[in-house]
Design an enzyme around this catalytic site. Structure first.
Site, PDB file in Angstrom:
ATOM      1  CG  HIS A  41       5.824  33.785 -94.689  1.00 15.28           C
ATOM      2  ND1 HIS A  41       6.214  34.681 -93.725  1.00 15.28           N
ATOM      3  CD2 HIS A  41       6.334  32.584 -94.318  1.00 15.28           C
ATOM      4  CE1 HIS A  41       6.940  34.053 -92.811  1.00 15.28           C
ATOM      5  NE2 HIS A  41       7.029  32.779 -93.157  1.00 15.28           N
ATOM      6  CG  ASP A  80       5.217  31.052 -84.963  1.00 13.38           C
ATOM      7  OD1 ASP A  80       5.279  29.845 -85.220  1.00 13.38           O
ATOM      8  OD2 ASP A  80       5.937  31.892 -85.521  1.00 13.38           O
ATOM      9  NE  ARG A 103       7.946  23.470 -85.731  1.00 11.85           N
ATOM     10  CZ  ARG A 103       7.710  24.293 -86.750  1.00 11.85           C
ATOM     11  NH1 ARG A 103       7.110  25.447 -86.560  1.00 11.85           N
ATOM     12  NH2 ARG A 103       8.055  23.953 -87.973  1.00 11.85           N
ATOM     13  CB  SER A 160       4.745  28.153 -87.757  1.00  9.55           C
ATOM     14  OG  SER A 160       5.751  29.109 -87.860  1.00  9.55           O
ATOM     15  CE  LYS A 202       5.997  33.327 -88.833  1.00 14.67           C
ATOM     16  NZ  LYS A 202       6.799  32.269 -88.277  1.00 14.67           N
TER      17      LYS A 202
HETATM   18  N1  URA Z   1       8.681  29.559 -91.643  1.00 16.11           N
HETATM   19  C1  URA Z   1       7.926  29.826 -90.557  1.00 16.11           C
HETATM   20  O1  URA Z   1       7.574  30.971 -90.304  1.00 16.11           O
HETATM   21  N2  URA Z   1       7.583  28.798 -89.751  1.00 16.11           N
HETATM   22  C2  URA Z   1       7.952  27.538 -89.980  1.00 16.11           C
HETATM   23  O2  URA Z   1       7.585  26.665 -89.227  1.00 16.11           O
HETATM   24  C3  URA Z   1       8.734  27.269 -91.124  1.00 16.11           C
HETATM   25  C4  URA Z   1       9.091  28.311 -91.943  1.00 16.11           C
END
Ligand code: URA
Length: 433
Positions: free
Chosen positions: A82, A161, A168, A183, A187
């Site tokens: 990621h 999230d 946010r 966050s 995921k």
């Molecule tokens: N990528 C994400 O998935 N969440 C964030 O808060 C910032 C970048």
């Protein structure tokens, strides 16, 4: 327990316990806690922070707020990657087929672009026919059959999230370490990974603008990984200027396809090799990082990685003739030259501004439901450290609206900072933690 007490506790710099965090996540996901109450709590977290235990509890609660993908049929080494977000970041399009060509299962869900950052799913959809929206059964079946599937976040994964992230964005709370760490990690955990390689971008085009912040975010995610028993490696990469030369959806797909045909921009290559080498290590297929990098290059040179991309695209309904001949991709109506207003060395090309410019041309979206234009964007010809003559082409703007295109030419001319004194190429890999 009630939400007012929880908000007050964090407002007063106290530590939230597991039950309180779980209560907030459950009730906000259900809609019993309002957006303004959640906004107050998120702002209190932003200002007063969270300790590791709180962040881990928040992560686990968000991961369990929706479906949890079970990828255990693929063994104990399901590796995922990621990125914390960037401009010109086409690494997943390149790395996913490379990793699958090693026989490592790639079951990856990617996001769409939002704001100035691009998203892998929008890029993939610029390949005619490619379907990013398939059932979970088909997704798992694809990975079983050909070792790879790349899809969008169509499942109900970590819905808390999704809500908190959107919130946010509207209350100036995006760049918070506890909020970003929870966050991302929620995921990854919900998507079934048990080994995670994170590309923590750092610089003007990233949430973390300085090395110190990027290091802190990395260390936080590593600690969450440990507490959640998910082995995690963070590679801190430079996002002062865009990654590679292409910014925009099908323009980035073309750059990714060319990479797998051995036309590899140096900075993209360094990120792909570093992240890939650690993914191979976490998958248990090679301890030596430098050797792993050479093995990756061999997969590109032999054409195996490109063949995997072809298999992936074919399997998900995409037209592979576009990959064999990238000239087939639709082009924007206007391709405009951006010329240097002075001679000298490129000192900077602020990634965030380039990302915003690409969004202005139509490559990105402001709201989730906005359509995107897959053909528009920017092709850089010069990067930091390069020399240019007065009037030489710095970049090309790809636009479908002539006025916007002309305005973008002027803006990009100003984004490029050129100086007489010699400048250095940027260091791509800043640290591994
Ligand atoms: N990528 C994400 O998935 N969440 C964030 O808060 C910032 C970048």
């Amino acid at each position: 327990m009630n939400i007012l007490e929880i908000i007050a506790k964090k407002r007063d710099k106290k530590i939230l316990d597991k039950e309180e965090i779980e209560y907030f996540i459950k009730e906000y996901t259900n809609g019993n806690v309002t957006d303004y109450q959640a906004a107050a709590l998120v702002m209190a977290i932003y200002i007063n922070g969270m300790n590791d235990e709180e962040i881990t509890n928040l992560t686990i609660a968000m991961a369990h707020s929706g479906e949890m993908l079970d990828l255990s049929v693929f063994g104990r080494n399901v590796v995922d990657k990621h990125s914390t977000g960037g401009v010109g970041d086409k690494v997943t399009l390149i790395l996913a087929p490379i990793i699958a060509s090693f026989g490592i299962p790639v079951a990856k869900m990617s996001g769409r672009g939002l704001g100035f950052t691009g998203g892998t799913i929008d890029k993939l959809e610029s390949i005619p026919g490619y379907c990013t929206n398939i059932s979970i059964e088909e997704f798992v079946e694809n990975v079983k059959n050909i070792g790879i599937s790349l899809i969008g976040q169509t499942l109900n994964l970590a819905p808390a999230d999704k809500k908190i992230y959107a919130l946010r964005d509207t209350i100036s709370c995006t760049d918070s370490i506890p909020l970003i760490a929870s966050s991302i990690m929620s995921k990854k955990i919900a998507a079934g990974a048990n080994k995670i390689v994170l590309d923590v971008t750092c610089g003007s085009g990233a949430f973390m603008q300085t090395y110190e912040e990027a290091k802190m975010l990395s260390e936080t995610m590593n600690r969450i990984g440990k507490l959640a028993t998910k082995e995690t490696v963070c590679v801190i990469t430079n996002m002062e200027e865009p990654l590679g030369y292409a910014i925009g959806n099908n323009l980035e797909v073309i750059e990714a396809v060319k990479f797998l045909k051995q036309d590899m921009p140096e900075d993209v290559k360094e990120v792909v090799l570093e992240l890939g080498a650690y993914m191979i290590k976490l998958a248990g297929l090679g301890e030596n990082i430098e050797e792993n990098k050479q093995r990756i290059l061999e997969k590109v040179r032999s054409g195996e990685a490109y063949q995997k991309l072809i298999e992936l695209v074919k399997n998900q309904g995409g037209d592979t003739t576009y990959l064999d001949d990238t000239n087939q991709f639709a082009k924007a109506k206007y391709i405009l030259e951006v010329k240097a207003k002075q001679g000298g060395y490129i000192a900077s090309i602020a990634a965030r501004q380039v990302g915003e410019l690409s969004g202005y041309l139509g490559a990105g979206r402001v709201r989730k439901e906005d359509p995107i234009d897959e053909t528009v964007g920017i092709i850089l010809k010069k990067k930091t450290g390069d020399f240019v003559q007065l009037g030489e082409v710095l970049a090309y703007i790809h636009a479908n609206d002539e006025e916007k295109g002309k305005k973008a030419v002027e803006e990009l001319q100003n984004i490029y900072q050129i100086q007489v004194e010699k400048t250095q190429k940027l260091k791509t890999i800043i640290d591994v933690r």
